[in-house]
Design a protein around this motif. Structure first.
Motif, mmCIF file in Angstrom:
data_model
loop_
_atom_site.group_PDB
_atom_site.id
_atom_site.type_symbol
_atom_site.label_atom_id
_atom_site.label_comp_id
_atom_site.label_asym_id
_atom_site.label_seq_id
_atom_site.Cartn_x
_atom_site.Cartn_y
_atom_site.Cartn_z
ATOM 1 N N PRO A 26 0.777 -1.061 0.032
ATOM 2 C CA PRO A 26 -0.271 0.163 -0.186
ATOM 3 C C PRO A 26 0.769 0.997 -0.163
ATOM 4 C CG PRO A 26 -0.609 -1.618 1.735
ATOM 5 C CD PRO A 26 0.218 -2.115 0.842
ATOM 6 N N VAL A 27 0.442 2.529 -0.449
ATOM 7 C CA VAL A 27 1.182 3.148 -0.841
ATOM 8 C C VAL A 27 1.473 4.169 0.771
ATOM 9 C CG1 VAL A 27 1.038 5.914 -1.631
ATOM 10 C CG2 VAL A 27 -0.106 3.710 -3.439
ATOM 11 N N GLY A 28 2.637 4.297 1.169
ATOM 12 C CA GLY A 28 3.240 4.908 1.975
ATOM 13 C C GLY A 28 3.081 3.852 3.289
ATOM 14 N N ALA A 29 3.424 2.599 3.114
ATOM 15 C CA ALA A 29 3.684 1.107 3.428
ATOM 16 C C ALA A 29 4.582 0.595 2.967
ATOM 17 C CB ALA A 29 2.903 0.469 3.708
ATOM 18 N N GLN A 30 5.863 1.797 2.278
ATOM 19 C CA GLN A 30 7.098 0.836 2.104
ATOM 20 C C GLN A 30 8.120 0.822 4.006
ATOM 21 O OE1 GLN A 30 5.965 2.671 0.085
ATOM 22 N NE2 GLN A 30 4.693 0.807 -0.558
ATOM 23 N N GLU A 31 9.304 0.359 3.877
ATOM 24 C CA GLU A 31 10.427 -0.172 4.401
ATOM 25 C C GLU A 31 11.057 -0.146 3.933
ATOM 26 O OE1 GLU A 31 11.606 -1.824 9.030
ATOM 27 O OE2 GLU A 31 9.329 -1.581 8.906
ATOM 28 N N ALA A 32 12.196 0.552 4.036
ATOM 29 C CA ALA A 32 13.955 0.649 3.122
ATOM 30 C C ALA A 32 15.295 0.117 4.244
ATOM 31 C CB ALA A 32 14.346 1.317 2.408
ATOM 32 N N THR A 33 16.068 -0.312 4.036
ATOM 33 C CA THR A 33 17.289 -0.467 4.752
ATOM 34 C C THR A 33 18.473 -0.488 3.589
ATOM 35 O OG1 THR A 33 15.895 -2.322 5.884
ATOM 36 C CG2 THR A 33 18.713 -2.385 5.846
ATOM 37 N N VAL A 34 19.237 0.272 4.116
ATOM 38 C CA VAL A 34 20.797 0.478 3.331
ATOM 39 C C VAL A 34 21.729 0.298 4.329
ATOM 40 C CG1 VAL A 34 22.253 2.540 2.652
ATOM 41 C CG2 VAL A 34 19.669 3.182 2.896
ATOM 42 N N PHE A 35 22.196 -0.314 3.736
ATOM 43 C CA PHE A 35 23.794 -1.040 4.174
ATOM 44 C C PHE A 35 25.029 -1.416 2.660
ATOM 45 C CE2 PHE A 35 20.863 -4.262 1.228
ATOM 46 C CZ PHE A 35 22.255 -4.430 0.209
ATOM 47 N N ALA A 36 25.515 -0.992 3.332
ATOM 48 C CA ALA A 36 27.447 -0.913 3.117
ATOM 49 C C ALA A 36 28.397 -1.355 3.713
ATOM 50 C CB ALA A 36 27.741 0.909 2.980
ATOM 51 N N THR A 37 29.035 -2.003 2.862
ATOM 52 C CA THR A 37 30.534 -2.972 3.169
ATOM 53 C C THR A 37 31.663 -2.634 2.501
ATOM 54 O OG1 THR A 37 30.898 -5.120 4.192
ATOM 55 C CG2 THR A 37 29.511 -4.865 2.640
ATOM 56 N N GLY A 38 32.582 -3.207 3.155
ATOM 57 C CA GLY A 38 34.180 -3.391 2.431
ATOM 58 C C GLY A 38 34.883 -3.939 3.755
ATOM 59 N N VAL A 52 20.555 -1.243 -0.928
ATOM 60 C CA VAL A 52 19.084 -0.916 -0.717
ATOM 61 C C VAL A 52 18.015 -1.970 -0.274
ATOM 62 C CG1 VAL A 52 18.333 0.012 -2.507
ATOM 63 C CG2 VAL A 52 17.219 0.090 -0.524
ATOM 64 N N SER A 53 17.344 -2.154 0.082
ATOM 65 C CA SER A 53 16.441 -3.024 0.654
ATOM 66 C C SER A 53 15.024 -2.136 0.780
ATOM 67 C CB SER A 53 16.703 -4.343 1.327
ATOM 68 O OG SER A 53 15.805 -5.125 1.918
ATOM 69 N N VAL A 54 13.954 -2.757 -0.321
ATOM 70 C CA VAL A 54 12.679 -2.356 0.041
ATOM 71 C C VAL A 54 11.204 -2.948 0.687
ATOM 72 C CG1 VAL A 54 10.678 -0.266 -0.552
ATOM 73 C CG2 VAL A 54 13.338 0.186 -1.594
ATOM 74 N N ARG A 55 10.902 -3.350 1.247
ATOM 75 C CA ARG A 55 9.941 -4.186 1.356
ATOM 76 C C ARG A 55 8.058 -2.865 2.184
ATOM 77 N NH1 ARG A 55 8.236 -5.605 7.186
ATOM 78 N NH2 ARG A 55 9.577 -5.216 8.010
ATOM 79 N N GLY A 56 7.056 -4.172 1.728
ATOM 80 C CA GLY A 56 6.261 -3.866 2.477
ATOM 81 C C GLY A 56 6.020 -3.587 3.678
ATOM 82 N N THR A 238 30.934 -3.305 8.383
ATOM 83 C CA THR A 238 29.650 -3.474 7.585
ATOM 84 C C THR A 238 28.790 -1.874 8.332
ATOM 85 O OG1 THR A 238 30.163 -4.629 7.412
ATOM 86 C CG2 THR A 238 27.671 -4.449 7.463
ATOM 87 N N PHE A 239 28.172 -1.300 7.362
ATOM 88 C CA PHE A 239 27.425 -0.035 8.190
ATOM 89 C C PHE A 239 25.885 -0.401 7.991
ATOM 90 C CE2 PHE A 239 24.755 3.506 6.919
ATOM 91 C CZ PHE A 239 24.675 3.462 8.436
ATOM 92 N N VAL A 240 24.468 -0.369 9.011
ATOM 93 C CA VAL A 240 23.398 -0.761 8.370
ATOM 94 C C VAL A 240 22.666 0.604 8.718
ATOM 95 C CG1 VAL A 240 21.422 -2.578 8.250
ATOM 96 C CG2 VAL A 240 23.999 -3.520 8.110
ATOM 97 N N ARG A 241 21.575 0.747 8.341
ATOM 98 C CA ARG A 241 20.880 2.239 8.603
ATOM 99 C C ARG A 241 19.106 1.293 8.126
ATOM 100 N NH1 ARG A 241 16.422 4.560 9.958
ATOM 101 N NH2 ARG A 241 16.776 6.442 9.967
ATOM 102 N N TRP A 242 18.014 0.576 9.295
ATOM 103 C CA TRP A 242 17.243 -0.121 8.488
ATOM 104 C C TRP A 242 15.648 0.830 9.109
ATOM 105 C CZ3 TRP A 242 20.724 -1.309 12.441
ATOM 106 C CH2 TRP A 242 19.974 -1.443 13.784
ATOM 107 N N GLY A 243 14.782 0.780 9.244
ATOM 108 C CA GLY A 243 13.710 1.138 9.565
ATOM 109 C C GLY A 243 13.069 1.971 8.857
ATOM 110 N N ILE A 244 13.701 2.714 7.814
ATOM 111 C CA ILE A 244 13.640 3.838 7.394
ATOM 112 C C ILE A 244 12.068 3.813 6.316
ATOM 113 C CG2 ILE A 244 14.267 5.469 4.985
ATOM 114 C CD1 ILE A 244 16.454 4.818 5.683
ATOM 115 N N SER A 245 11.378 4.348 6.515
ATOM 116 C CA SER A 245 9.493 4.603 6.551
ATOM 117 C C SER A 245 9.291 5.724 5.011
ATOM 118 C CB SER A 245 8.895 4.655 7.676
ATOM 119 O OG SER A 245 9.079 3.208 8.757
ATOM 120 N N PHE A 246 8.320 5.199 4.584
ATOM 121 C CA PHE A 246 7.569 5.962 3.621
ATOM 122 C C PHE A 246 6.672 5.878 2.940
ATOM 123 C CE2 PHE A 246 10.697 3.386 1.471
ATOM 124 C CZ PHE A 246 10.287 2.951 0.329
#
Length: 246
Positions: A26-38, A52-56, A238-246
């Motif tokens: 549904p619109v406005g019900a997505q959640e993203a996780t950004v990750f980076a690693t070296g 980046v990972s995007v899910r409902g 590794t860096f992870v940022r999760w729970g980004i709602s939009f």
């Protein structure tokens, strides 16, 4: 050029599939996780990855899409009679389904690994696979699971590149101690079939530091051994940022 056409078609298909997976929620019900690693090792292998990972959002069965790109550099042993250094740029879109609960999640995804910078040998063979699907393009399947309600917290990943017949697996166990997490990991990589016999094992401690309630940075390092080079060390940030709602 055929490879360029294949890459463009796969990029278009992967982008469309990812967009469809995101729009399925549904619109406005997505959640993203950004990750980076070296990561680097003592045998002059290095990789930088951003994704980046995007899910409902919410609990239950949800569509999920993942986009990640990486730069891989490694030195080829002289015994393989190839150029001494290989530099590859990879891009991988994946789509699938995930189950998300209060204490953990499981995802199953399918996609395509696109690689530029491959060398072609005298008989048209790709350079050897050495790290993280880096040897060539191909269909990929991934299974990922994690828990955050257990002690220790557990993470597992298995991905297979059907074009290169290459398996990559990673397992971690971390005990949270306030904002710190202490534990260990193991990584197993293997090229199967007639394309090669590369195998690699890595294991060592992991330290995770919570930057906030929705982000963390972790360091892993230890011992690495394969059947191509001498045993050595490895290190990964590794860096992870999760729970980004939009």
């Amino acid at each position: 050029m055929r490879m360029g056409t294949v890459m463009r078609d796969a990029l278009s298909l992967g982008g469309a599939a990812l967009l469809a997976a995101v729009l399925a929620a549904p619109v406005g019900a997505q959640e993203a996780t950004v990750f980076a690693t070296g990561s680097v090792d003592g045998n002059e292998t290095g990789i930088g990855l951003l994704g980046v990972s995007v899910r409902g959002s919410g609990f239950g069965l949800k569509p999920v899409g993942v986009l990640q790109g990486y730069y891989l550099q490694y030195t080829v042993p002289a015994s393989l009679d190839q150029d001494s250094s290989v530099n590859l740029i990879g891009f991988q879109p994946q789509v699938g389904l995930g189950w998300y609960g209060l204490g953990g999640s499981v995802e199953a995804r399918v996609g395509y690994n696109l690689v530029s910078g491959q060398d072609e040998g005298a008989e048209g063979d790709d350079v050897p696979v050495v790290e993280v699907e880096g040897g060539g393009s191909g269909l990929t399947t991934t299974l990922q699971a994690q828990t955050w309600s257990t002690r220790p917290e557990l993470f597992g990943l298995a991905t297979y590149n059907w074009g290169e017949h290459f398996l990559y697996t990673q397992a971690q166990a971390l005990v949270p101690l306030g904002r710190l997490g202490l534990g260990a990991e193991a990584v197993w990589q293997q090229q199967t079939g007639d394309e090669g016999d590369y195998q690699s094992t890595s294991f060592g401690p992991v330290v995770r530091f919570g930057l906030s309630t929705q982000s963390s940075v972790s360091f892993a390092g230890g011992y690495k051994d394969d059947n191509v080079r001498d045993p050595t060390w490895y290190a990964r940030l590794t860096f992870v940022r999760w729970g980004i709602s939009f």
